[in-house]
Design a protein around this motif. Structure first.
Motif, PDB file in Angstrom:
ATOM      1  N   ILE A 112      25.212 -14.700  60.167  1.00 37.21           N
ATOM      2  CA  ILE A 112      24.225 -14.216  60.829  1.00 37.21           C
ATOM      3  C   ILE A 112      23.434 -12.728  59.866  1.00 37.21           C
ATOM      4  O   ILE A 112      24.516 -12.601  59.440  1.00 37.21           O
ATOM      5  N   ILE A 113      22.579 -12.405  60.393  1.00 39.08           N
ATOM      6  CA  ILE A 113      21.929 -11.369  60.302  1.00 39.08           C
ATOM      7  C   ILE A 113      22.483 -10.901  61.098  1.00 39.08           C
ATOM      8  O   ILE A 113      21.657 -11.158  62.436  1.00 39.08           O
ATOM      9  N   ALA A 114      22.890  -9.549  61.856  1.00 37.73           N
ATOM     10  CA  ALA A 114      22.805  -9.064  63.449  1.00 37.73           C
ATOM     11  C   ALA A 114      22.386  -7.868  62.991  1.00 37.73           C
ATOM     12  O   ALA A 114      22.693  -6.937  62.123  1.00 37.73           O
ATOM     13  N   LEU A 115      22.347  -6.881  64.278  1.00 44.96           N
ATOM     14  CA  LEU A 115      22.133  -5.374  64.479  1.00 44.96           C
ATOM     15  C   LEU A 115      23.473  -5.277  65.892  1.00 44.96           C
ATOM     16  O   LEU A 115      24.163  -6.072  66.374  1.00 44.96           O
ATOM     17  N   ILE A 116      24.161  -4.243  64.908  1.00 46.39           N
ATOM     18  CA  ILE A 116      24.897  -3.434  65.830  1.00 46.39           C
ATOM     19  C   ILE A 116      24.980  -2.453  65.752  1.00 46.39           C
ATOM     20  O   ILE A 116      24.181  -1.482  65.633  1.00 46.39           O
ATOM     21  N   PRO A 117      24.961  -2.221  67.864  1.00 46.45           N
ATOM     22  CA  PRO A 117      25.071  -1.440  68.454  1.00 46.45           C
ATOM     23  C   PRO A 117      25.645  -0.422  67.938  1.00 46.45           C
ATOM     24  O   PRO A 117      26.902  -0.064  67.668  1.00 46.45           O
ATOM     25  N   LEU A 175      23.798  -8.056  67.965  1.00 46.15           N
ATOM     26  CA  LEU A 175      22.310  -8.609  68.322  1.00 46.15           C
ATOM     27  C   LEU A 175      21.789  -9.476  67.153  1.00 46.15           C
ATOM     28  O   LEU A 175      21.769  -9.063  66.097  1.00 46.15           O
ATOM     29  N   PRO A 176      22.329 -10.761  67.459  1.00 46.91           N
ATOM     30  CA  PRO A 176      21.824 -12.286  66.208  1.00 46.91           C
ATOM     31  C   PRO A 176      20.049 -11.341  65.575  1.00 46.91           C
ATOM     32  O   PRO A 176      19.155 -11.786  66.768  1.00 46.91           O
ATOM     33  N   ARG A 230      17.255 -22.732  60.919  1.00 43.36           N
ATOM     34  CA  ARG A 230      16.297 -22.388  62.832  1.00 43.36           C
ATOM     35  C   ARG A 230      17.922 -22.237  63.743  1.00 43.36           C
ATOM     36  O   ARG A 230      18.752 -21.725  63.502  1.00 43.36           O
ATOM     37  N   GLU A 231      16.601 -21.590  65.143  1.00 44.73           N
ATOM     38  CA  GLU A 231      17.917 -20.629  66.306  1.00 44.73           C
ATOM     39  C   GLU A 231      19.375 -21.169  66.634  1.00 44.73           C
ATOM     40  O   GLU A 231      20.039 -20.782  67.077  1.00 44.73           O
ATOM     41  N   ASP A 232      18.937 -23.285  66.959  1.00 44.08           N
ATOM     42  CA  ASP A 232      19.750 -23.778  67.410  1.00 44.08           C
ATOM     43  C   ASP A 232      20.747 -24.827  65.962  1.00 44.08           C
ATOM     44  O   ASP A 232      21.564 -25.522  66.837  1.00 44.08           O
ATOM     45  N   HIS A 233      20.283 -24.342  64.649  1.00 49.19           N
ATOM     46  CA  HIS A 233      20.878 -24.882  63.033  1.00 49.19           C
ATOM     47  C   HIS A 233      23.369 -25.827  63.804  1.00 49.19           C
ATOM     48  O   HIS A 233      23.425 -24.187  64.298  1.00 49.19           O
ATOM     49  N   GLU A 234      22.511 -26.534  63.682  1.00 46.64           N
ATOM     50  CA  GLU A 234      24.112 -27.249  63.622  1.00 46.64           C
ATOM     51  C   GLU A 234      25.601 -26.592  63.317  1.00 46.64           C
ATOM     52  O   GLU A 234      26.540 -26.210  63.393  1.00 46.64           O
ATOM     53  N   ASN A 235      25.459 -25.288  62.068  1.00 48.73           N
ATOM     54  CA  ASN A 235      26.474 -24.833  60.676  1.00 48.73           C
ATOM     55  C   ASN A 235      26.556 -23.359  62.354  1.00 48.73           C
ATOM     56  O   ASN A 235      27.199 -22.459  61.450  1.00 48.73           O
ATOM     57  N   LEU A 236      25.435 -22.852  62.705  1.00 42.46           N
ATOM     58  CA  LEU A 236      25.530 -21.555  63.770  1.00 42.46           C
ATOM     59  C   LEU A 236      25.996 -21.470  65.028  1.00 42.46           C
ATOM     60  O   LEU A 236      26.691 -23.166  65.574  1.00 42.46           O
ATOM     61  N   LEU A 277      25.750  -8.325  57.437  1.00 43.43           N
ATOM     62  CA  LEU A 277      25.759  -8.751  57.271  1.00 43.43           C
ATOM     63  C   LEU A 277      27.382  -9.996  57.847  1.00 43.43           C
ATOM     64  O   LEU A 277      28.196  -9.711  57.442  1.00 43.43           O
ATOM     65  N   ILE A 278      27.212 -10.757  58.800  1.00 44.57           N
ATOM     66  CA  ILE A 278      28.317 -11.269  59.660  1.00 44.57           C
ATOM     67  C   ILE A 278      28.527 -12.205  59.261  1.00 44.57           C
ATOM     68  O   ILE A 278      27.944 -13.994  59.519  1.00 44.57           O
ATOM     69  N   GLU A 279      29.999 -13.566  58.952  1.00 47.96           N
ATOM     70  CA  GLU A 279      30.411 -14.296  57.891  1.00 47.96           C
ATOM     71  C   GLU A 279      31.527 -14.736  59.878  1.00 47.96           C
ATOM     72  O   GLU A 279      32.466 -13.549  59.695  1.00 47.96           O
TER      73      GLU A 279
END
Length: 187
Positions: free
Chosen positions: A8-13, A44-45, A101-107, A145-147
């Motif tokens: 995911i790409i996310a915001l870190i507070p 926050l993704p 997609r927001e609900d993709h099976e790989n997430l 970018l978080i894996e």
């Protein structure tokens, strides 16, 4: 068992908000015995990715981000983002060719406009330890970018989760509003 990899790409507070959220997650873990509350960094993704991508040249928030009281979405508790439009403008900076997609099976869990707190396990979360509202508003985020790699069962991902931050950059704060008469006179 197949390893699940989720990127995911996310915001870190910022530090103070991050610390408040983590204290709240620790409280959920202690009081409700919910280990998923301390499984991952509270972020926050922005979007899920099909692969690791390069960071954008520059990102700027249009406004400070505000979060509300916890709510359940698809079996998970989140701190929902109040002003979701601010994040949608950031999503547009990333190539749609790599977005999932927001609900993709790989997430690992659905990309929801909010900060993941824990898996749903109770009707309510402890309210006495909830961060003060002013601790849940900021314009000082970084983007990363978080894996995630999970080698155990998907329904107990917190038991075998590995989290890797591939890159992290500061997000520029909203531009000052110089259209206000008092600010124009200061220029």
């Amino acid at each position: 068992m197949k390893q699940l990899t989720s990127t995911i790409i996310a915001l870190i507070p910022p530090g103070s908000m991050l610390a408040s959220i983590q204290r709240y997650q620790d409280s959920i873990f202690r009081k409700m015995k919910n280990p998923s509350a301390i499984g991952i960094l509270p972020v926050l993704p922005i979007c899920g990715c099909s692969r690791c991508v390069d960071p954008p040249e520059e990102l700027r928030l249009d406004e400070a981000l505000n979060f509300s009281h916890p709510r359940v979405h698809k079996g998970n508790w989140y701190l929902p983002l109040i002003n979701t439009e601010a994040v949608r403008s950031l999503q547009k900076k990333f190539s749609p060719a790599h977005r999932l997609r927001e609900d993709h099976e790989n997430l690992l869990f659905p990309v929801f406009p909010g900060i993941f707190l824990c898996r749903e396990g109770a009707a309510n979360l402890p309210s006495e330890d909830f961060p003060e509202q002013d601790r849940l508003r900021s314009a000082s985020f970084s983007v990363a970018l978080i894996e995630y790699r999970c080698t155990g069962p998907r329904d107990k991902w917190w038991e075998s989760i590995e989290e890797t931050v591939h890159w992290e950059h500061t997000v520029r704060k909203p531009a000052a509003n110089t259209s206000h008469p008092a600010l124009r006179s200061m220029q």
